[in-house]
Design an enzyme around this catalytic site. Structure first.
Site, PDB file in Angstrom:
ATOM      1  CG  ASN A  13      26.785 -21.941 -53.865  1.00  0.00           C
ATOM      2  OD1 ASN A  13      26.109 -22.202 -54.863  1.00  0.00           O
ATOM      3  ND2 ASN A  13      26.389 -21.078 -52.934  1.00  0.00           N
ATOM      4  CE  LYS A  15      27.610 -17.857 -54.010  1.00  0.00           C
ATOM      5  NZ  LYS A  15      27.967 -16.616 -53.321  1.00  0.00           N
ATOM      6  CG  HIS A 104      23.923 -19.403 -49.767  1.00  0.00           C
ATOM      7  ND1 HIS A 104      23.937 -18.048 -50.063  1.00  0.00           N
ATOM      8  CD2 HIS A 104      25.192 -19.837 -49.940  1.00  0.00           C
ATOM      9  CE1 HIS A 104      25.180 -17.704 -50.406  1.00  0.00           C
ATOM     10  NE2 HIS A 104      25.957 -18.766 -50.331  1.00  0.00           N
ATOM     11  CD  GLU A 106      24.591 -15.504 -52.702  1.00  0.00           C
ATOM     12  OE1 GLU A 106      24.251 -16.425 -53.459  1.00  0.00           O
ATOM     13  OE2 GLU A 106      25.772 -15.124 -52.589  1.00  0.00           O
ATOM     14  CD  GLU A 176      28.776 -19.750 -47.393  1.00  0.00           C
ATOM     15  OE1 GLU A 176      29.679 -20.088 -48.161  1.00  0.00           O
ATOM     16  OE2 GLU A 176      27.639 -19.433 -47.778  1.00  0.00           O
ATOM     17  N   GLY A 182      31.624 -13.022 -51.653  1.00  0.00           N
ATOM     18  CA  GLY A 182      31.719 -12.307 -52.920  1.00  0.00           C
ATOM     19  C   GLY A 182      32.344 -10.928 -52.807  1.00  0.00           C
ATOM     20  CB  SER A 221      36.421 -14.018 -50.114  1.00  0.00           C
ATOM     21  OG  SER A 221      35.408 -13.116 -50.542  1.00  0.00           O
TER      22      SER A 221
HETATM   23  P1  13P Z   1      32.477 -16.497 -52.483  1.00  0.00           P
HETATM   24  O1  13P Z   1      33.474 -17.605 -52.342  1.00  0.00           O
HETATM   25  O2  13P Z   1      32.295 -16.036 -53.912  1.00  0.00           O
HETATM   26  O3  13P Z   1      32.727 -15.382 -51.524  1.00  0.00           O
HETATM   27  O4  13P Z   1      31.035 -17.109 -52.095  1.00  0.00           O
HETATM   28  C1  13P Z   1      30.912 -17.811 -50.903  1.00  0.00           C
HETATM   29  C2  13P Z   1      29.589 -18.471 -50.891  1.00  0.00           C
HETATM   30  O5  13P Z   1      28.552 -17.831 -50.824  1.00  0.00           O
HETATM   31  C3  13P Z   1      29.555 -19.940 -50.992  1.00  0.00           C
HETATM   32  O6  13P Z   1      28.297 -20.438 -50.707  1.00  0.00           O
END
Ligand code: 13P
Length: 261
Positions: A13, A15, A104, A106, A176, A182, A221
């Protein structure tokens, strides 16, 4: 006894990162890394999720490789129609997307997406022939209150209710935990396995065959150094990778770790 072998999937992803130039370099680097380890994609599927506007240029490079691509979101309305700023799942399908992320964390947290909206996006994605990657997961506060299973059950339940369990045969679920995204803080393999087993169990209560075949990804992560122990868990079928998917070498190493499952 029927033994179901689930081919792992490692998804990147991206982002809101990347430019046309950096994306071309990244997908080229991933393709080159996978080609150096040719049997890898026989044992692990690979997908990348650039921004909407970069899908077409990424697809132009990825098309000649085993890498699939998808979008990070889609409109809940099947479309086309008067939905300014939205992107229809059918437009994504036209760009050769195989997958689309829905729900997701976010988007849930920053853009107020409800379980119900996410379920509608899931249905719209499938109606256009895409494979939705349904993202679920609890916040740290919810984990601390021991609500992890309840939250995940609610998020999954909204989709099961709207789409029906049969729809899960054409979907992927990504667990997740919000507190691991992150943050550099990863769920332990045991924590991931616990929630993955819980998700598979909820689906198994409705349909054992679908539960046995649906791929459940862990995200939060994931990096080359922890991917193998996470993917070694019986109910972890790969990863949804954020930050570490922006580095070709690291991402290919994660694919290699998942392929060793
Ligand atoms: P990270 O791997 O940066 O923690 O992000 C995970 C994520 O949100 C994948 O969709």
């Amino acid at each position: 006894m029927i033994v179901i072998v689930r081919k792992p999937l490692v998804a990147g992803n991206w982002k809101m990162h990347g430019s046309r130039a950096s994306n071309a370099a990244l997908v080229g680097g991933i393709a080159a890394g996978l080609a150096r380890n040719a049997p890898l994609t026989a044992r692990c599927d690979v997908a990348i999720f650039p921004t909407f506007v970069h899908l077409e240029s990424v697809a132009a490079v990825a098309a000649a490789t085993p890498i699939a691509w998808g979008a990070q979101d889609c409109c809940a309305e099947p479309g086309p129609g008067a939905y300014t700023g939205e992107v229809a799942a059918s437009s994504l399908q036209e760009l050769g997307c195989r997958y689309v992320l829905v729900g997701h964390s976010e988007r849930r947290a920053l853009y107020g997406e409800s379980d119900e909206l996410v379920a509608r996006k899931f249905v719209a994605a499938q109606a256009a022939g895409l494979v939705p990657v349904l993202c679920v997961g609890e916040t740290l506060a919810e984990r601390d209150r021991d609500e992890t299973h309840a939250v995940v059950a609610r998020q999954l339940g909204a989709v099961l209710e709207r789409a029906g369990v049969a729809a899960l045969a054409r979907a992927v679920v990504a667990y997740e935990p919000v507190w691991a995204i992150g943050t550099g803080r990863t769920a332990t393999p045991a924590q991931a396995q616990d929630v993955h087993a819980f998700i598979r169990g909820r689906i198994a209560a409705l349909d054992g065959n679908i539960a046995g075949s649906v791929r459940l990804l862990y995200g939060g992560s994931v990096k080359a150094s922890n991917a193998h122990e996470l993917c070694s868990m019986p109910d972890v079928d790969g990863g949804l990778v954020g930050g570490a998917s922006l580095n070709a070498e690291e991402f290919v190493a994660i694919v290699a770790a998942a392929a060793r499952k």
